[in-house]
Design an enzyme around this catalytic site. Structure first.
Site, PDB file in Angstrom:
ATOM      1  N   PHE A   1      18.706  18.811  -7.155  1.00  0.00           N
ATOM      2  CA  PHE A   1      18.924  17.494  -6.564  1.00  0.00           C
ATOM      3  C   PHE A   1      20.122  16.830  -7.218  1.00  0.00           C
ATOM      4  O   PHE A   1      20.468  17.140  -8.353  1.00  0.00           O
ATOM      5  CB  PHE A   1      17.670  16.627  -6.720  1.00  0.00           C
ATOM      6  CG  PHE A   1      17.086  16.223  -5.396  1.00  0.00           C
ATOM      7  CD1 PHE A   1      16.292  17.094  -4.678  1.00  0.00           C
ATOM      8  CD2 PHE A   1      17.363  14.974  -4.852  1.00  0.00           C
ATOM      9  CE1 PHE A   1      15.771  16.732  -3.446  1.00  0.00           C
ATOM     10  CE2 PHE A   1      16.847  14.602  -3.616  1.00  0.00           C
ATOM     11  CZ  PHE A   1      16.049  15.475  -2.907  1.00  0.00           C
TER      12      PHE A   1
ATOM     13  N   ALA B   1       0.816  -1.215   0.000  1.00  0.00           N
ATOM     14  CA  ALA B   1       0.000   0.000   0.000  1.00  0.00           C
ATOM     15  C   ALA B   1       0.845   1.257   0.000  1.00  0.00           C
ATOM     16  O   ALA B   1       0.452   2.302   0.502  1.00  0.00           O
ATOM     17  CB  ALA B   1      -0.942  -0.015   1.213  1.00  0.00           C
ATOM     18  N   GLY B   2       2.079   1.163  -0.553  1.00  0.00           N
ATOM     19  CA  GLY B   2       2.893   2.361  -0.733  1.00  0.00           C
ATOM     20  C   GLY B   2       2.426   3.077  -1.996  1.00  0.00           C
ATOM     21  O   GLY B   2       1.356   2.773  -2.551  1.00  0.00           O
ATOM     22  N   GLY B   3       3.239   4.013  -2.468  1.00  0.00           N
ATOM     23  CA  GLY B   3       2.843   4.800  -3.634  1.00  0.00           C
ATOM     24  C   GLY B   3       2.568   3.956  -4.862  1.00  0.00           C
ATOM     25  O   GLY B   3       1.618   4.215  -5.610  1.00  0.00           O
TER      26      GLY B   3
ATOM     27  N   GLU C   1      18.652  14.729   0.540  1.00  0.00           N
ATOM     28  CA  GLU C   1      19.612  15.386  -0.338  1.00  0.00           C
ATOM     29  C   GLU C   1      19.203  16.843  -0.589  1.00  0.00           C
ATOM     30  O   GLU C   1      20.021  17.662  -0.983  1.00  0.00           O
ATOM     31  CB  GLU C   1      19.600  14.607  -1.652  1.00  0.00           C
ATOM     32  CG  GLU C   1      20.722  14.832  -2.567  1.00  0.00           C
ATOM     33  CD  GLU C   1      20.692  13.747  -3.653  1.00  0.00           C
ATOM     34  OE1 GLU C   1      21.150  12.628  -3.380  1.00  0.00           O
ATOM     35  OE2 GLU C   1      20.191  14.037  -4.744  1.00  0.00           O
TER      36      GLU C   1
ATOM     37  N   HIS D   1      22.922   6.148   0.646  1.00  0.00           N
ATOM     38  CA  HIS D   1      22.704   7.594   0.611  1.00  0.00           C
ATOM     39  C   HIS D   1      23.788   8.252   1.458  1.00  0.00           C
ATOM     40  O   HIS D   1      24.080   7.780   2.554  1.00  0.00           O
ATOM     41  CB  HIS D   1      21.305   7.892   1.177  1.00  0.00           C
ATOM     42  CG  HIS D   1      20.843   9.291   0.962  1.00  0.00           C
ATOM     43  ND1 HIS D   1      21.447  10.372   1.547  1.00  0.00           N
ATOM     44  CD2 HIS D   1      19.826   9.783   0.209  1.00  0.00           C
ATOM     45  CE1 HIS D   1      20.815  11.474   1.174  1.00  0.00           C
ATOM     46  NE2 HIS D   1      19.833  11.147   0.361  1.00  0.00           N
TER      47      HIS D   1
ATOM     48  N   ASP E   1      10.061  -8.597   1.128  1.00  0.00           N
ATOM     49  CA  ASP E   1       9.281  -9.854   1.073  1.00  0.00           C
ATOM     50  C   ASP E   1       8.795 -10.194  -0.336  1.00  0.00           C
ATOM     51  O   ASP E   1       8.819 -11.357  -0.741  1.00  0.00           O
ATOM     52  CB  ASP E   1       8.038  -9.783   1.982  1.00  0.00           C
ATOM     53  CG  ASP E   1       8.370  -9.376   3.398  1.00  0.00           C
ATOM     54  OD1 ASP E   1       9.563  -9.340   3.750  1.00  0.00           O
ATOM     55  OD2 ASP E   1       7.428  -9.081   4.155  1.00  0.00           O
TER      56      ASP E   1
HETATM   57  C1  LIG Z   1      13.674   8.022   4.230  1.00  0.00           C
HETATM   58  C2  LIG Z   1      13.437   7.931   2.752  1.00  0.00           C
HETATM   59  C3  LIG Z   1      13.311   9.090   2.005  1.00  0.00           C
HETATM   60  C4  LIG Z   1      13.089   9.016   0.622  1.00  0.00           C
HETATM   61  N1  LIG Z   1      12.955  10.174  -0.091  1.00  0.00           N
HETATM   62  C5  LIG Z   1      12.680  10.104  -1.414  1.00  0.00           C
HETATM   63  C6  LIG Z   1      12.440  11.295  -2.161  1.00  0.00           C
HETATM   64  O1  LIG Z   1      12.458  12.408  -1.638  1.00  0.00           O
HETATM   65  N2  LIG Z   1      12.182  11.173  -3.480  1.00  0.00           N
HETATM   66  C7  LIG Z   1      12.139   9.968  -4.114  1.00  0.00           C
HETATM   67  O2  LIG Z   1      11.885   9.929  -5.313  1.00  0.00           O
HETATM   68  N3  LIG Z   1      12.341   8.828  -3.414  1.00  0.00           N
HETATM   69  C8  LIG Z   1      12.603   8.869  -2.080  1.00  0.00           C
HETATM   70  N4  LIG Z   1      12.799   7.708  -1.390  1.00  0.00           N
HETATM   71  C9  LIG Z   1      12.575   6.416  -2.056  1.00  0.00           C
HETATM   72  C10 LIG Z   1      11.082   6.175  -2.217  1.00  0.00           C
HETATM   73  O3  LIG Z   1      10.385   6.770  -1.169  1.00  0.00           O
HETATM   74  C11 LIG Z   1      10.757   4.674  -2.223  1.00  0.00           C
HETATM   75  O4  LIG Z   1      11.584   4.009  -3.134  1.00  0.00           O
HETATM   76  C12 LIG Z   1       9.302   4.457  -2.645  1.00  0.00           C
HETATM   77  O5  LIG Z   1       8.445   5.262  -1.875  1.00  0.00           O
HETATM   78  C13 LIG Z   1       8.896   2.994  -2.536  1.00  0.00           C
HETATM   79  O6  LIG Z   1       7.506   2.905  -2.768  1.00  0.00           O
HETATM   80  P1  LIG Z   1       6.792   1.508  -2.970  1.00  0.00           P
HETATM   81  O7  LIG Z   1       5.358   1.799  -3.215  1.00  0.00           O
HETATM   82  O8  LIG Z   1       7.528   0.728  -3.970  1.00  0.00           O
HETATM   83  O9  LIG Z   1       6.981   0.751  -1.566  1.00  0.00           O
HETATM   84  P2  LIG Z   1       6.677   1.176  -0.042  1.00  0.00           P
HETATM   85  O10 LIG Z   1       6.179   2.551   0.080  1.00  0.00           O
HETATM   86  O11 LIG Z   1       7.886   0.783   0.732  1.00  0.00           O
HETATM   87  O12 LIG Z   1       5.478   0.207   0.355  1.00  0.00           O
HETATM   88  C14 LIG Z   1       5.634  -1.186   0.494  1.00  0.00           C
HETATM   89  C15 LIG Z   1       4.304  -1.795   0.885  1.00  0.00           C
HETATM   90  O13 LIG Z   1       4.397  -3.212   0.826  1.00  0.00           O
HETATM   91  C16 LIG Z   1       3.764  -3.783   1.945  1.00  0.00           C
HETATM   92  N5  LIG Z   1       4.366  -5.098   2.201  1.00  0.00           N
HETATM   93  C17 LIG Z   1       5.673  -5.450   2.099  1.00  0.00           C
HETATM   94  N6  LIG Z   1       5.822  -6.757   2.405  1.00  0.00           N
HETATM   95  C18 LIG Z   1       4.599  -7.239   2.695  1.00  0.00           C
HETATM   96  C19 LIG Z   1       4.088  -8.504   3.084  1.00  0.00           C
HETATM   97  N7  LIG Z   1       4.883  -9.561   3.254  1.00  0.00           N
HETATM   98  N8  LIG Z   1       2.763  -8.638   3.316  1.00  0.00           N
HETATM   99  C20 LIG Z   1       1.932  -7.587   3.174  1.00  0.00           C
HETATM  100  N9  LIG Z   1       2.357  -6.351   2.811  1.00  0.00           N
HETATM  101  C21 LIG Z   1       3.672  -6.190   2.564  1.00  0.00           C
HETATM  102  C22 LIG Z   1       4.005  -2.783   3.058  1.00  0.00           C
HETATM  103  O14 LIG Z   1       3.051  -2.950   4.082  1.00  0.00           O
HETATM  104  C23 LIG Z   1       3.830  -1.465   2.291  1.00  0.00           C
HETATM  105  O15 LIG Z   1       2.485  -1.124   2.238  1.00  0.00           O
HETATM  106  C24 LIG Z   1      13.015   7.758  -0.009  1.00  0.00           C
HETATM  107  C25 LIG Z   1      13.134   6.594   0.733  1.00  0.00           C
HETATM  108  C26 LIG Z   1      13.378   6.684   2.099  1.00  0.00           C
HETATM  109  C27 LIG Z   1      13.561   5.397   2.858  1.00  0.00           C
END
Ligand SMILES: Cc1cc2nc3c(=O)[nH]c(=O)nc-3n(C[C@H](O)[C@H](O)[C@H](O)COP(=O)(O)OP(=O)(O)OC[C@H]3O[C@@H](n4cnc5c(N)ncnc54)[C@H](O)[C@@H]3O)c2cc1C
Length: 574
Positions: free
Chosen positions: A122, A19-21, A250, A237, A216
């Protein structure tokens, strides 16, 4: 509920795991076109996307003259020519529209005096390109996407921990999950499954990543027979808070902050004469470690200073309010008056589950599809970041490819029925969980995890060589044996975090093996992968993607070509 199954069974057209982005953007795209459910082990808005600070990159040219071609070139060069250029073109061309779409959804971007979206500098970007909401960009994007998903009546299963994909008749047909709050295995059936499970920063001791970032989804795909791509490329980083790894965006350097060593010298002038402190992350992290090795860390220790003092109080509080308060909270330091101690921190996975530009998982160099399985976001490897990601390109990646995956899924599930797979996988998962709950081993998950994280930090982080990597390989074998004897203290079923940690450790161990195998085999230096024994990029030998497939004794490494369309590899200087 199914009458014939001993497990609660849920049926949906589409299941999105994460449920990330990336997951929410895909869910929103599917919206009412199909019955879509999102499963997450944490509450949706606690996903790591919410921690993103700096911004999202797009060549909208509000501050500088800019174009998607410039954005594309910077991304290709930033990734040390390992990114697939057809995918990078999609990313950069679709960026402006992506940002305007967020604006129309209600994301409260910071503004210029004239009301247009504010942008800032950036690392590795040759134009001012990062659109941001102060230093909480990910937070506002995630909240906005979640609200829109609720409005579209997307179904959420929150605090369900997915343990395995269900693969039958050569197709992914659903998944098996543990209900964290109540205990018990649930089975989910679907026509399509999208993995959007984020990164694996927790493989390393010092990391900016959330506790839940244990990779995972990548591990589940690997178990199901998908080879993982370019896993050796792990981004450190440059500016994690000393000893804690918590990120200082950054943007702090984009806004004018500088790095200094024990002599007060702005050392980046020596390593990257033109971009200096906002050179790409691989370059800056190596520079910091080189200073530290040369005893130029502060007081000869393993950190340097990030100096923001010259920016002044007004700018710091307006542009970097979260950073100011983090540093105050965790270090008791007022960044307006004092420099901040920083060291590199494990941040981002460039590699992951190989996909095409529509989120479909591909398993070889012929782009053979894996039926029913899709991936987007940090867990996927499209590959737009190549050997090193530029800042602000990940939020862009998750939005662009989350949306495209959603579109493709709607198209592809037409005419397919929800199948009725057998209980085989769920039974296996139940056995595994029972084994952990009732087992009588003498190892703790915490003990093994701490050893793994320390070992990866020392042997497979910014500087690598054959000796260290071989040691890592043999230590991983031992850790896996120890893992087979894990016992957990909590034998209950309700909110059993011991159980979850033990399961997550299984993912971390598998992924660490693929990282080390890829790093050992790649006898060159490119982007974030730096081999002290092979310090030069070798295009003749290694301008290719690594694929690590699960074999009986460990990962089997093969390669596939990089897609080059516009920009031939050149020397990479900043
Ligand atoms: C501190 C920080 C700052 C950042 N700043 C920036 C920025 O300014 N600009 C930029 O472009 N990027 C940035 N990044 C990178 C970027 O934020 C991430 O790469 C991106 O948000 C990942 O999104 P996602 O939807 O792929 O995963 P996530 O947002 O990590 O979501 C993963 C989801 O998977 C679910 N999940 C995982 N495993 C399981 C399981 N076994 N069972 C059920 N659910 C599970 C979790 O519950 C969660 O909902 C940053 C990263 C960090 C750590």
């Amino acid at each position: 509920m199914s009458l014939s199954s001993p497990f609660p069974v849920h049926r949906h057209d589409v299941l999105i795991l994460g449920a990330g982005g990336a997951g929410l953007r895909a869910a929103l795209e599917i919206g009412e076109a199909a019955d879509v459910a999102v499963i997450s082990k944490v509450f949706p808005t606690r996903s790591h996307t919410g921690a993103a600070q700096g911004g999202v990159a797009a060549a909208i040219g509000n501050v500088d003259e800019d174009s998607w071609e410039h954005h594309m070139f910077d991304t290709v060069k930033g990734g040390d020519y390992l990114g697939d250029q057809d995918a990078i073109e999609v990313l950069c061309r679709e960026a402006p529209e992506t940002v305007y779409e967020l604006e129309h959804m209600g994301v409260p971007f910071s503004r210029l005096e004239d009301g247009r979206i504010s942008q800032r500098a950036f690392g590795g970007h040759s134009a001012v390109r990062a659109c941001h909401a102060a230093d909480r960009t990910g937070h506002v994007i995630l909240q906005t996407l979640y609200e829109h998903c609720l409005r579209k009546k997307v179904r959420f299963y929150q605090e369900f921990f997915v343990i395995s994909l269900i693969k039958e008749d050569g197709r992914i047909q659903g998944l098996a999950a543990w209900d964290i709050l109540k205990g018990g295995i649930h089975v989910f059936h679907a026509k399509a499954v999208l993995l959007a499970t984020g990164g694996y920063g927790r493989t390393y001791k010092t990391t900016s990543n959330a506790l839940a970032n244990t990779g995972d989804g990548m591990a589940m795909a690997y178990e199901a027979g998908v080879p993982l791509e370019d896993m050796e490329f792990v981004q450190f980083h440059p500016t994690g808070i000393y000893k804690m790894g918590i990120l200082i965006t950054e943007a702090a350097r984009g806004e004018g902050g500088i790095l200094i060593n024990r002599n007060g010298e702005r050392f980046m002038e020596r390593y990257a004469p033109s971009m200096k402190d906002i050179a790409p992350r691989d370059v800056v992290s190596r520079a910091i470690y080189t200073e530290i090795r040369n005893r130029m860390g502060i007081d000869g220790k393993d950190y340097v200073y990030l100096d923001l003092r010259h920016l002044g109080k007004k700018k710091i509080l307006e542009k970097l309010p979260e950073i100011h308060s983090f540093v105050q909270t965790y270090l008791g330091i007022d960044a307006v008056r004092e420099p901040v101690p920083v060291q590199p921190t494990c941040h981002y996975a460039m590699g992951g589950i190989p996909t095409d530009v529509n989120g479909r998982v591909v398993v070889d160099d012929k782009e053979t599809l894996f039926p029913g399985l899709y991936a987007a976001g940090e867990c996927a490897c499209v590959s737009v970041h190549g050997a090193n990601r530029l800042g602000c390109n990940s939020l862009l990646d998750i939005l662009v490819f989350g949306k495209r995956a959603g579109e493709k899924i709607i198209e592809e599930i037409r005419g397919i029925g929800v199948s009725e797979p057998s209980d085989k996988t769920a039974q296996e998962v139940r056995l595994r969980v029972e084994d952990l709950l009732e087992g009588s081993g003498n190892e703790t998950a915490v003990g093994i995890r701490e050893r793994l994280q320390e070992m990866m930090m020392v042997r497979c982080s910014v500087f690598r060589n054959e000796k260290l990597l071989k040691e890592a390989e043999s230590e991983l074998k031992k850790l896996k044996l120890r893992y087979a004897a894990v016992q957990i203290m909590d034998h209950g079923r309700i909110c059993n975090t011991d159980l979850l940690e033990a399961l997550e450790l299984g993912s971390l161990l598998s992924l660490a093996e693929t990282i080390v195998a890829g790093a050992l085999a790649r006898t060159e230096s490119r982007g974030s992968h730096f081999r002290e024994d092979f310090p030069v990029r070798d295009d003749a030998g290694f301008l290719k993607h690594t694929l690590a497939r699960k074999g009986p004794e460990g990962p089997l490494v093969s390669y596939k070509p990089v897609r080059i369309t516009r920009y031939q590899p050149m020397e990479r200087t900043y």
